[in-house]
Write a protein that holds these residues in place. Sequence first.
Motif, short mmCIF file in Angstrom:
data_model
loop_
_atom_site.label_atom_id
_atom_site.label_comp_id
_atom_site.label_asym_id
_atom_site.label_seq_id
_atom_site.Cartn_x
_atom_site.Cartn_y
_atom_site.Cartn_z
N PHE A 6 0.81 -1.22 0.00
CA PHE A 6 0.00 0.00 0.00
C PHE A 6 0.85 1.27 0.00
CE2 PHE A 6 -2.20 -3.23 2.65
CZ PHE A 6 -3.20 -3.56 1.73
N ALA A 7 2.07 1.17 0.51
CA ALA A 7 2.87 2.38 0.76
C ALA A 7 4.02 2.59 -0.20
CB ALA A 7 3.40 2.35 2.20
N HIS A 8 4.46 1.54 -0.89
CA HIS A 8 5.62 1.67 -1.77
C HIS A 8 5.21 2.40 -3.05
CE1 HIS A 8 9.01 0.59 -4.36
NE2 HIS A 8 9.67 0.27 -3.25
N PRO A 9 6.02 3.34 -3.52
CA PRO A 9 5.64 4.12 -4.71
C PRO A 9 5.52 3.30 -5.98
CG PRO A 9 7.91 4.60 -4.03
CD PRO A 9 7.30 3.81 -2.93
N ARG A 10 6.09 2.10 -6.02
CA ARG A 10 5.92 1.24 -7.17
C ARG A 10 4.72 0.31 -7.02
NH1 ARG A 10 10.53 -1.38 -10.86
NH2 ARG A 10 11.29 0.53 -11.83
N LEU A 11 4.36 -0.05 -5.79
CA LEU A 11 3.31 -1.04 -5.59
C LEU A 11 1.92 -0.42 -5.49
CD1 LEU A 11 4.96 -3.60 -3.14
CD2 LEU A 11 5.07 -3.45 -5.64
N ALA A 12 1.80 0.72 -4.84
CA ALA A 12 0.47 1.34 -4.71
C ALA A 12 -0.19 1.60 -6.07
CB ALA A 12 0.56 2.62 -3.90
N PHE A 188 9.09 -6.51 -11.75
CA PHE A 188 8.78 -5.61 -12.87
C PHE A 188 9.66 -6.05 -14.04
CE2 PHE A 188 7.41 -3.51 -9.10
CZ PHE A 188 6.33 -2.73 -9.47
N LEU A 189 9.02 -6.73 -15.00
CA LEU A 189 9.79 -7.39 -16.05
C LEU A 189 10.48 -6.41 -16.98
CD1 LEU A 189 7.37 -10.34 -16.88
CD2 LEU A 189 9.21 -10.21 -15.19
N ALA A 190 10.01 -5.18 -17.02
CA ALA A 190 10.64 -4.18 -17.90
C ALA A 190 12.06 -3.86 -17.47
CB ALA A 190 9.80 -2.91 -17.93
N ASP A 191 12.31 -3.85 -16.16
CA ASP A 191 13.67 -3.54 -15.69
C ASP A 191 14.22 -4.56 -14.72
OD1 ASP A 191 12.25 -3.01 -13.39
OD2 ASP A 191 12.67 -0.86 -13.35
N GLY A 192 13.45 -5.60 -14.41
CA GLY A 192 13.94 -6.66 -13.53
C GLY A 192 13.87 -6.35 -12.05
N ALA A 193 13.36 -5.19 -11.68
CA ALA A 193 13.28 -4.82 -10.26
C ALA A 193 12.30 -5.73 -9.54
CB ALA A 193 12.85 -3.36 -10.12
N VAL A 194 12.65 -6.09 -8.30
CA VAL A 194 11.79 -6.91 -7.46
C VAL A 194 11.49 -6.14 -6.18
CG1 VAL A 194 11.57 -9.06 -6.15
CG2 VAL A 194 12.73 -9.06 -8.38
N VAL A 195 10.21 -6.04 -5.85
CA VAL A 195 9.78 -5.36 -4.63
C VAL A 195 8.90 -6.33 -3.85
CG1 VAL A 195 8.65 -3.34 -3.63
CG2 VAL A 195 9.80 -3.13 -5.85
N THR A 196 9.17 -6.48 -2.57
CA THR A 196 8.39 -7.40 -1.74
C THR A 196 7.59 -6.63 -0.69
OG1 THR A 196 10.21 -7.73 -0.18
CG2 THR A 196 10.05 -9.25 -2.05
N SER A 197 6.50 -7.25 -0.27
CA SER A 197 5.64 -6.68 0.76
C SER A 197 5.25 -7.77 1.73
CB SER A 197 4.39 -6.05 0.13
OG SER A 197 3.53 -5.54 1.14
#
Length: 242
Positions: A6-12, A188-197
């Motif tokens: 809910f709080a991460h700028p990529r996930l919200a 995020f497959l476009a740049d490979g970034a992984v974000v966990t919650s």
Amino acid sequence: MPDAIFAHPRLAPIYDAFDAGRDDLPAYLAIADELGTGRVLDVGCGTGSLAILLAGTGRVVVGVDPAEASLEVARSKDQAGSVTWIHGDAATVPALDADLVTMTGNVAQVFLTDDDWAQALCGIHAALHPNGYLVFETRRPERRAWEEWAADTDPVVLDIPDWGPVEQRREVTDISLPLVSFRYSYRFLADGAVVTSDSTLRFRNRDELESSLIARDYRVLDVREAPDRPEREFVFIARRAT
């Protein structure tokens, strides 16, 4: 602190895409009509889906949430400015003289300790006018939803505008009843970034919930099934007693 989902700028901004098909929301609109309510506070409003629907019926609506990133998404969807958005939580919401307070989704289960839950109920009580209603849903612990979550490990991939393809995975990380913890991972497959919650929910039974409401000056009027999840959730309708 609110969970990263809910709080991460990529996930919200991608939350709505993975939470599409909110079949639970029409029931809340129907309950608001049934109770004759016109001023509503949506606690844990997230990206504003219910609050905006309620405002679309001509009601005065306030949405409160501790995750600023989610509120930014909500404001972007509320082009007409029909909802008042407040960065905060249930325990600190101002007195609003609301005649209905709602908590949808898993909001009622994020209060992990008895003290946290009691503070939330007290804050909501203060926000309601006398005889105002509290309506919320919570998962029935006897249905053991976490077992289904643990078995469902298949990834979900969505192509999201402005973000490209995103892969979501969920895993249950701990079961220490009445608490259940789980993790969402987003690639995020476009740049490979992984974000966990990481999230934890508390599963309270019906008697526990009824007792906690009565102790905080509410009268339980009804406990219903959730139309979109029959026999899986309780929908509590309570009223401020004084």
